[in-house]
Design a protein around this motif. Structure first.
Motif, PDB file in Angstrom:
ATOM      1  N   ARG A 169       0.844  -1.206   0.000  1.00 17.48           N
ATOM      2  CA  ARG A 169       0.000   0.000   0.000  1.00 17.48           C
ATOM      3  C   ARG A 169       0.880   1.257   0.000  1.00 17.48           C
ATOM      4  NH1 ARG A 169      -5.252  -0.013   1.828  1.00 17.48           N
ATOM      5  NH2 ARG A 169      -5.116   2.207   1.303  1.00 17.48           N
ATOM      6  N   ILE A 170       1.590   1.465  -1.099  1.00 16.55           N
ATOM      7  CA  ILE A 170       2.487   2.622  -1.222  1.00 16.55           C
ATOM      8  C   ILE A 170       1.711   3.934  -1.098  1.00 16.55           C
ATOM      9  CG2 ILE A 170       3.954   3.862  -2.890  1.00 16.55           C
ATOM     10  CD1 ILE A 170       5.429   1.581  -1.687  1.00 16.55           C
ATOM     11  N   ASP A 171       0.408   3.904  -1.439  1.00 17.49           N
ATOM     12  CA  ASP A 171      -0.373   5.140  -1.402  1.00 17.49           C
ATOM     13  C   ASP A 171      -0.468   5.732   0.003  1.00 17.49           C
ATOM     14  OD1 ASP A 171      -3.500   4.031  -0.534  1.00 17.49           O
ATOM     15  OD2 ASP A 171      -2.004   2.616  -1.248  1.00 17.49           O
ATOM     16  N   LEU A 172      -0.297   4.890   1.031  1.00 11.66           N
ATOM     17  CA  LEU A 172      -0.338   5.405   2.408  1.00 11.66           C
ATOM     18  C   LEU A 172       0.899   6.247   2.728  1.00 11.66           C
ATOM     19  CD1 LEU A 172      -1.578   2.259   4.379  1.00 11.66           C
ATOM     20  CD2 LEU A 172      -2.926   4.141   3.489  1.00 11.66           C
ATOM     21  N   ILE A 173       1.967   6.025   1.984  1.00 10.17           N
ATOM     22  CA  ILE A 173       3.239   6.710   2.279  1.00 10.17           C
ATOM     23  C   ILE A 173       3.297   8.079   1.613  1.00 10.17           C
ATOM     24  CG2 ILE A 173       5.766   6.495   2.112  1.00 10.17           C
ATOM     25  CD1 ILE A 173       4.447   4.452   3.962  1.00 10.17           C
ATOM     26  N   HIS A 174       2.593   8.261   0.482  1.00  3.78           N
ATOM     27  CA  HIS A 174       2.737   9.498  -0.304  1.00  3.78           C
ATOM     28  C   HIS A 174       2.709  10.756   0.557  1.00  3.78           C
ATOM     29  CE1 HIS A 174       2.771   7.308  -3.934  1.00  3.78           C
ATOM     30  NE2 HIS A 174       1.476   7.079  -4.045  1.00  3.78           N
ATOM     31  N   LYS A 175       1.631  10.931   1.311  1.00  3.42           N
ATOM     32  CA  LYS A 175       1.447  12.173   2.071  1.00  3.42           C
ATOM     33  C   LYS A 175       2.441  12.286   3.223  1.00  3.42           C
ATOM     34  CE  LYS A 175      -2.244  13.739  -0.136  1.00  3.42           C
ATOM     35  NZ  LYS A 175      -2.162  14.939  -0.965  1.00  3.42           N
ATOM     36  N   ASN A 176       2.957  11.149   3.662  1.00  4.47           N
ATOM     37  CA  ASN A 176       3.850  11.162   4.832  1.00  4.47           C
ATOM     38  C   ASN A 176       5.319  11.053   4.448  1.00  4.47           C
ATOM     39  OD1 ASN A 176       1.642  10.979   6.904  1.00  4.47           O
ATOM     40  ND2 ASN A 176       1.251   9.089   5.788  1.00  4.47           N
ATOM     41  N   TYR A 177       5.592  11.003   3.126  1.00  3.06           N
ATOM     42  CA  TYR A 177       6.965  10.775   2.664  1.00  3.06           C
ATOM     43  C   TYR A 177       7.925  11.852   3.171  1.00  3.06           C
ATOM     44  CZ  TYR A 177      10.899  10.665  -0.577  1.00  3.06           C
ATOM     45  OH  TYR A 177      12.168  10.635  -1.113  1.00  3.06           O
ATOM     46  N   TYR A 202      10.242   2.481  -1.747  1.00  2.00           N
ATOM     47  CA  TYR A 202       9.341   3.544  -2.232  1.00  2.00           C
ATOM     48  C   TYR A 202      10.004   4.331  -3.358  1.00  2.00           C
ATOM     49  CZ  TYR A 202       6.405   7.737  -2.155  1.00  2.00           C
ATOM     50  OH  TYR A 202       5.582   8.773  -2.510  1.00  2.00           O
ATOM     51  N   ALA A 203      11.269   4.693  -3.164  1.00  3.34           N
ATOM     52  CA  ALA A 203      11.979   5.499  -4.162  1.00  3.34           C
ATOM     53  C   ALA A 203      12.101   4.754  -5.492  1.00  3.34           C
ATOM     54  CB  ALA A 203      13.365   5.872  -3.639  1.00  3.34           C
ATOM     55  N   PRO A 597       4.317  13.445  -9.146  1.00  3.99           N
ATOM     56  CA  PRO A 597       4.926  13.812  -7.861  1.00  3.99           C
ATOM     57  C   PRO A 597       3.988  14.586  -6.945  1.00  3.99           C
ATOM     58  CG  PRO A 597       5.754  15.240  -9.611  1.00  3.99           C
ATOM     59  CD  PRO A 597       4.873  14.219 -10.268  1.00  3.99           C
ATOM     60  N   SER A 598       2.855  15.083  -7.493  1.00  2.00           N
ATOM     61  CA  SER A 598       1.948  15.887  -6.672  1.00  2.00           C
ATOM     62  C   SER A 598       1.245  15.061  -5.596  1.00  2.00           C
ATOM     63  CB  SER A 598       0.902  16.564  -7.554  1.00  2.00           C
ATOM     64  OG  SER A 598       0.075  15.593  -8.171  1.00  2.00           O
ATOM     65  N   VAL A 599       1.295  13.723  -5.701  1.00  2.00           N
ATOM     66  CA  VAL A 599       0.645  12.897  -4.672  1.00  2.00           C
ATOM     67  C   VAL A 599       1.320  13.064  -3.319  1.00  2.00           C
ATOM     68  CG1 VAL A 599      -0.230  11.157  -6.264  1.00  2.00           C
ATOM     69  CG2 VAL A 599       2.063  10.884  -5.302  1.00  2.00           C
ATOM     70  N   ARG A 600       2.569  13.540  -3.335  1.00  3.14           N
ATOM     71  CA  ARG A 600       3.282  13.740  -2.058  1.00  3.14           C
ATOM     72  C   ARG A 600       3.031  15.121  -1.467  1.00  3.14           C
ATOM     73  NH1 ARG A 600       6.585  10.683  -5.133  1.00  3.14           N
ATOM     74  NH2 ARG A 600       7.667  12.436  -6.087  1.00  3.14           N
ATOM     75  N   ASN A 601       2.309  15.972  -2.197  1.00  2.69           N
ATOM     76  CA  ASN A 601       2.014  17.309  -1.674  1.00  2.69           C
ATOM     77  C   ASN A 601       0.929  17.221  -0.623  1.00  2.69           C
ATOM     78  OD1 ASN A 601       3.828  18.315  -3.508  1.00  2.69           O
ATOM     79  ND2 ASN A 601       2.281  18.927  -4.998  1.00  2.69           N
ATOM     80  N   VAL A 602       1.171  17.864   0.503  1.00  5.25           N
ATOM     81  CA  VAL A 602       0.155  17.938   1.540  1.00  5.25           C
ATOM     82  C   VAL A 602      -0.541  19.270   1.374  1.00  5.25           C
ATOM     83  CG1 VAL A 602      -0.264  18.006   4.008  1.00  5.25           C
ATOM     84  CG2 VAL A 602       1.481  16.491   3.075  1.00  5.25           C
ATOM     85  N   GLU A 603      -1.867  19.228   1.293  1.00  8.27           N
ATOM     86  CA  GLU A 603      -2.612  20.453   1.014  1.00  8.27           C
ATOM     87  C   GLU A 603      -2.459  21.450   2.149  1.00  8.27           C
ATOM     88  OE1 GLU A 603      -6.638  19.919  -0.150  1.00  8.27           O
ATOM     89  OE2 GLU A 603      -6.174  18.173  -1.376  1.00  8.27           O
ATOM     90  N   VAL A 604      -1.945  22.623   1.807  1.00  6.52           N
ATOM     91  CA  VAL A 604      -1.780  23.695   2.782  1.00  6.52           C
ATOM     92  C   VAL A 604      -2.511  24.896   2.229  1.00  6.52           C
ATOM     93  CG1 VAL A 604      -0.160  25.126   4.015  1.00  6.52           C
ATOM     94  CG2 VAL A 604       0.479  22.800   3.404  1.00  6.52           C
ATOM     95  N   ILE A 605      -3.525  25.361   2.916  1.00  3.32           N
ATOM     96  CA  ILE A 605      -4.296  26.496   2.424  1.00  3.32           C
ATOM     97  C   ILE A 605      -3.783  27.752   3.096  1.00  3.32           C
ATOM     98  CG2 ILE A 605      -6.599  27.522   2.327  1.00  3.32           C
ATOM     99  CD1 ILE A 605      -7.689  24.690   2.189  1.00  3.32           C
TER     100      ILE A 605
END
Length: 1043
Positions: A169-177, A202-203, A597-605
């Motif tokens: 489940r690599i998708d769980l790591i994206h936001k926390n990478y 992951y890399a 690469p945008s999957v690793r971006n954490v949304e910051v408003i």
């Protein structure tokens, strides 16, 4: 002793029992007596009982189940060690019937306020998964939640659980990478190992290969039948410049410091990461660290040398400078010696071979015969790899044939045989010399090798070969099976080439083999007889017997035993054993095209734009009033409706600030992990989106126009009299409703005045001009607030929190005049700087704390270009600096405003205050009370919110003081002096309530002072931010206690 009524006796007994377990003795018989003490009130006894139960719960499941209610109660214990131990015992009882209880306990523990308990929850996930794999989906939810945890204590354990339960489940790591990369330096050592291995995998799935220069060969090999046009296109594609993904670079950069770790496993993990994912030009830095590990114990040396052996095959240059580090010591065990030989062989080249051969000569004389034999094999490999020294090596090996030691001679024969296969024509004399050794050598492999060599070259030694066969026929029955097979082969070859002399001898040997005990020899005998002896039954193959037996054999390829290990990930058990071990996760090939690469971006408003009053959209029409009565009503109705969405309170995995300035502050972020930081978080993404939607509705103009209008308001109404009157009216009022009425009234009056003065302002006013609101000539005794009352009132109505509709940000009840020294005039060469907190919403960003700095020139010369220089801020912290000041006259003074996002922690903001000639290092550390904004709410809402923040979210203390210190006015004065909180109306005289919210995350902070009989009172603080709550409790307690 365990039955005793005295705690001291029980404690002594438990210490002895745990001591027995530590020595490996069986203490399971004491389980019933020990488990009775699980409900003991003594914490020390309880801890030792849990240590015992963790060890024996699995063996004594029935008895442990009897105490399960006690374990469940312990999960609610105030002591974090007891809660964690109870969870460990519960997860050690491996009975399927309690899986639901374990699942519930893990879920609760994953939300615990103690990082230690959350860490144990992560450990329990793996145990529960092995007990009941069907719980996988629910466990993944818990893992996803824990991956967002900012505590360095939890990170390693939850990644271990991730690797065990759902490694795909690599998708769980994206936001926390990025968070994991930044926390890596501060995680405990074994957690670092797990995280690094996971990030390596992951890399390999998320980034393109940095080894672009090697891709050409691979493509040519794969597409052998490709047309020239296709090949040309591919070549052009490869010529495109390679640019490394910033996240790829982040991982490589953040793991580099760990090469200096004291833990060998961490260094090895970083080394394999660099080997597998870094550009080849950068991988060389790991060699020095790996060589350093060779000073460790033999077990570590063995693993490290195995990995170096694999690396040195592909990239010799990495370890050539450290050649002498691989020289064998007499104290090395045999396994280490053979590995060092392997590496020396891999590193051998024309330049260093002479040195290595001298070294090998010494090794051959070693008393360790296994090592001496390995050295001879090494010499043979060097001879095949480096053609210039082949003859030298061969002559040296021939000299070894006269060695007294049989094993050395036998190994030399085997190696010479392989070398002679490569160039047999030139070495007839050596074959003759080896034939003479048959009388003395007894090692079967060596005898078989000599016989094979003579058989292959029987036409070159026609006189010796028949005689050797005659001698072998005599001793045939007593020879080893391996030698017997070669005797049969030699007989067959001589029968085909020299049948006159050897025909009868070969038939004699074939008759002996026909009745041998070994079936392999009997089968070989029958096969050879049918093939070489012509008779009526002979088939067509007998015509080709000579071609079959005397065919040209390919020369053996002497290869490293580590050649094929590189397909396993370095540092793994599979690599060490050269077999795929269970649980091994293969490294995937680099993707041709990098995933998004945008999957690793954490949304910051960006919430700085929220400081736009809701009525501003209507200001576009210049004919309308600045603030009409109808607009006031609309504004209040809008804010009440938009505020009605309740606060989610959940914390996302990463703070907003840490993502925004991550790349710029990484190098300074190493080691900046604290408990306060781990507890601080941002609102949930869903809440941020809702707030952004509200703001977009309220915003009618561009950011520039908003900035200008804020500036216009602050400049127009900048009178200090109005400021002081506003503050006085709010602080002297007895009830909160009166103060709100006064502030609204003041706002309307000043709004009308501003409407008249608007036309006098110039159009090119910038927001940064707000800093220069004080005339230089005016001597400043106490800093005055930089914001006008009208702007305060405007900011008041904005949505600062995501709380319910009746909870809104209020004006400060009291602004303490205490200033802090930022820069002393002696240190600053005449420039003195003081700062204080005006307790106003910051205009630079809603997550920032407003700080006002007063600069004084105490020298007799003009100070020029005062500005903020280099900033050294912890991860996530942000700073909005003041506009540079061109000059400050002697004895002059000026006050400027700054905004700092402290991320709800008391960490210091370090930066440089610079002039034209000098730079001074200064720091600002906020008192805990200045990280809050006052909120207004009803008593009913206060109790409702307080009811949701009980348990671990509540801290309390008992205060003892004289009764005169507990009057309402004294309590109010002391509390608001320490913290920027708002007063909540109370229907009871003995209970005082205060409410605030944290500036960064908007978490509520509820303070209650309940007066008891006599001279005691109870101070209660309810908040999600337990660290801030406990610190505030510590600061309020002495203040309320003293007279």
């Amino acid at each position: 002793m365990l039955e005793s009524n005295k705690d001291s006796a029980k404690l002594d007994a438990m210490k002895r029992i745990v001591g027995m377990i530590a020595k490996g003795k069986n203490a399971s018989e004491l389980f019933p007596a020990v488990v009775k003490n699980v409900a003991s009130k003594n914490i020390e006894i309880k801890k030792l009982v849990y240590v015992y139960l963790v060890r024996y719960a699995e063996e004594q499941q029935d008895l442990a189940l009897l105490s399960i209610s006690t374990f469940q109660r312990a999960l609610k214990d105030p002591n974090q060690l007891i809660r964690a131990s109870a969870l460990r015992v519960l997860s050690s009882i491996r009975v399927p019937i309690i899986v639901p209880i374990m699942m519930l306990a893990i879920k609760e523990a994953s939300a615990d306020l103690s990082p230690y308990v959350r860490k144990n929850a992560a450990h329990a996930i793996q145990k529960l998964y092995s007990l009941d794999p069907e719980q996988k989906e629910m466990l993944i939810e818990v893992i996803e939640k824990l991956l967002k945890d900012k505590s360095t204590l939890v990170a390693g354990s939850v990644v271990m659980a991730f690797e065990e339960v759902c490694p795909d489940r690599i998708d769980l790591i994206h936001k926390n990478y990025r968070k994991l990369c930044n926390l890596l330096v501060d995680v405990e050592e074994w957690g670092q190992v797990v995280i690094i291995h996971m990030l390596t995998r992951y890399a390999r799935t998320q980034f393109v290969s940095p080894w672009k220069e090697d891709d050409g060969l691979e493509d040519n090999e794969k597409n052998f039948y490709e047309s020239d046009d296709e090949l040309k296109e591919k070549t052009e594609d490869r010529k495109k410049p390679y640019s490394m993904d910033p996240d790829h670079r982040l991982l490589i950069r953040n793991t580099k410091p760990l090469l200096q770790s004291r833990n060998a496993a961490v260094v090895m993990a970083v080394a394999q990461l660099y080997w597998h994912i870094s550009p080849k030009s950068e991988a060389g830095i790991i060699s020095k660290s790996l060589v350093r590990l060779l000073r460790s114990n033999r077990e570590v040396q063995y693993i490290v040398l195995q990995n170096i052996a694999t690396m040195s095959i592909q990239r010799k240059g990495m370890f050539e400078p450290y050649l002498k580090s691989f020289y064998v010591r007499s104290t090395d065990p045999t396994m280490i010696k053979t590995l060092k030989l392997e590496i020396l062989t891999n590193l051998a080249n024309e330049a260093n071979i002479s040195t290595l051969l001298r070294e090998f000569q010494t090794y051959v004389k070693s008393q360790d015969k296994q090592f001496a034999a390995a050295t001879i094999q090494t010499i043979g490999r060097c001879a095949t790899n480096i053609s210039e020294v082949t003859d030298t090596c061969l002559n040296g090996l021939v000299c070894l044939l006269s060695n007294r030691d049989e094993i050395v001679v036998a190994e030399s024969v085997v190696v010479i045989k392989k070398l002679l296969q490569m160039q047999p024509v030139q070495h007839g004399e050596i074959i003759k010399h080896m034939a003479k050794l048959l009388d003395s050598i007894t090692v079967p492999v060596a005898r078989a090798s000599i016989l094979w060599l003579i058989g292959e070259n029987c036409e070159r030694v026609p006189k010796i070969a028949p005689d050797v066969l005659r001698k072998m026929a005599k001793s045939f029955t007593s020879e080893d099976d391996l030698v017997k097979l070669q005797i049969l082969n030699l007989g067959a070859k001589l029968y085909l080439t020299n049948s006159k002399q050897t025909k009868l001898l070969t038939q004699y040997i074939l008759n002996l083999g026909k009745y041998d005990q070994n079936y392999d020899i009997r089968d070989r005998t029958r096969f050879i007889r049918q093939l070489i002896v012509p008779n009526e039954k002979s088939g067509a193959l007998s015509k080709y017997a000579k071609k079959i037996f005397l065919a040209q054999k390919p020369a053996p390829l002497l290869e490293s035993p580590f050649k094929d290990r590189d397909h396993f990930q370095l540092g793994t058990l599979s690599h060490t054993l050269n077999i795929k071990a269970s649980g091994y996760l293969e490294l995937s090939n680099w993707p041709e095209v990098a995933p998004d690469p945008s999957v690793r971006n954490v949304e910051v408003i960006e919430l700085a734009k929220e400081w736009t009053p809701t009525g501003k959209a209507k200001k576009e029409n210049p004919a309308k009033k600045f603030y009409s009565e109808s607009e006031e009503e609309e504004e209040s109705s809008d804010s009440s409706s938009s505020d009605s969405e309740s606060e989610s309170g959940s914390e996302s995995g990463e703070g907003g600030g840490s993502e925004e300035e991550e790349d710029s502050s990484e190098d300074s972020s190493e080691g900046s992990s604290s408990e306060e930081e781990s507890e601080s978080g941002d609102e949930s993404e869903a809440e941020n989106k809702r707030m952004a939607t509200r703001n977009s509705k309220n915003k009618g103009k561009s950011d520039t126009e908003d900035g200008k209008k804020k500036n216009e308001k602050s400049k127009t109404s900048g009178s200090s009299d109005a400021d002081s009157s506003s503050i006085e009216s709010s602080s002297d009022s007895e009830s909160e409703s009166e103060s709100e009425y006064e502030s609204r009234k003041t706002t309307k009056e000043i709004g009308k005045q501003m409407k008249q003065d608007r036309n006098l302002l110039t159009k090119d006013v910038s927001l940064l001009d707000l800093d220069d609101f004080n005339p230089i000539s005016t001597p400043v005794v106490l800093p005055t607030p930089a914001l006008s009352p009208s702007l305060i009132a405007d900011l008041e109505g904005l949505n600062l929190s995501t709380s319910s509709s009746v909870i809104s940000v209020g004006t400060p009840v009291f602004v303490p005049g205490k200033t802090h020294v930022l820069l002393h005039r002696m240190s600053g060469k005449g420039l003195a700087a003081n700062y204080f907190f005006p307790r106003q919403p910051c205009i630079f960003g809603d997550k920032m704390v407003s700080v006002q700095i007063t600069l004084n020139n105490t020298s007799d010369r003009k100070i020029e270009n005062i500005h903020i220089g280099e900033k050294k801020l912890p991860v996530g912290m942000q700073m909005h600096v003041f506009h540079p000041i061109d000059s400050l006259e002697p004895e002059g003074s000026i006050t400027v405003s700054m905004g700092i996002d402290f991320c709800d922690s008391t960490q210091t903001a370090s930066f440089q205050l610079c002039t034209k000639d000098d730079c001074f290092n200064v720091t600002i550390q906020p008192p805990i009370g200045e990280l809050l904004l006052p909120v207004t709410m009803s008593e009913k809402d206060f109790k409702k919110e307080q009811g949701m923040l009980t348990g671990m979210n509540e801290t309390s203390a008992v205060i003892i003081a004289a009764p005169q210190n507990f009057t309402p006015s004294m309590v109010l004065q002391k509390v608001v002096d320490v913290a920027n909180v708002g007063v909540v109306p109370s229907g009871q005289d003995n209970i005082h309530r205060f409410a605030a919210k944290t500036v960064h995350s908007g978490s509520l902070m509820l303070v209650t002072v309940e007066l008891k009989e006599g001279s005691t009172a109870q101070l209660i603080i309810n908040t999600e931010k337990t660290v801030i709550g406990s610190v505030l409790l510590r600061e309020l307690k002495p203040v309320l206690s003293q007279g």
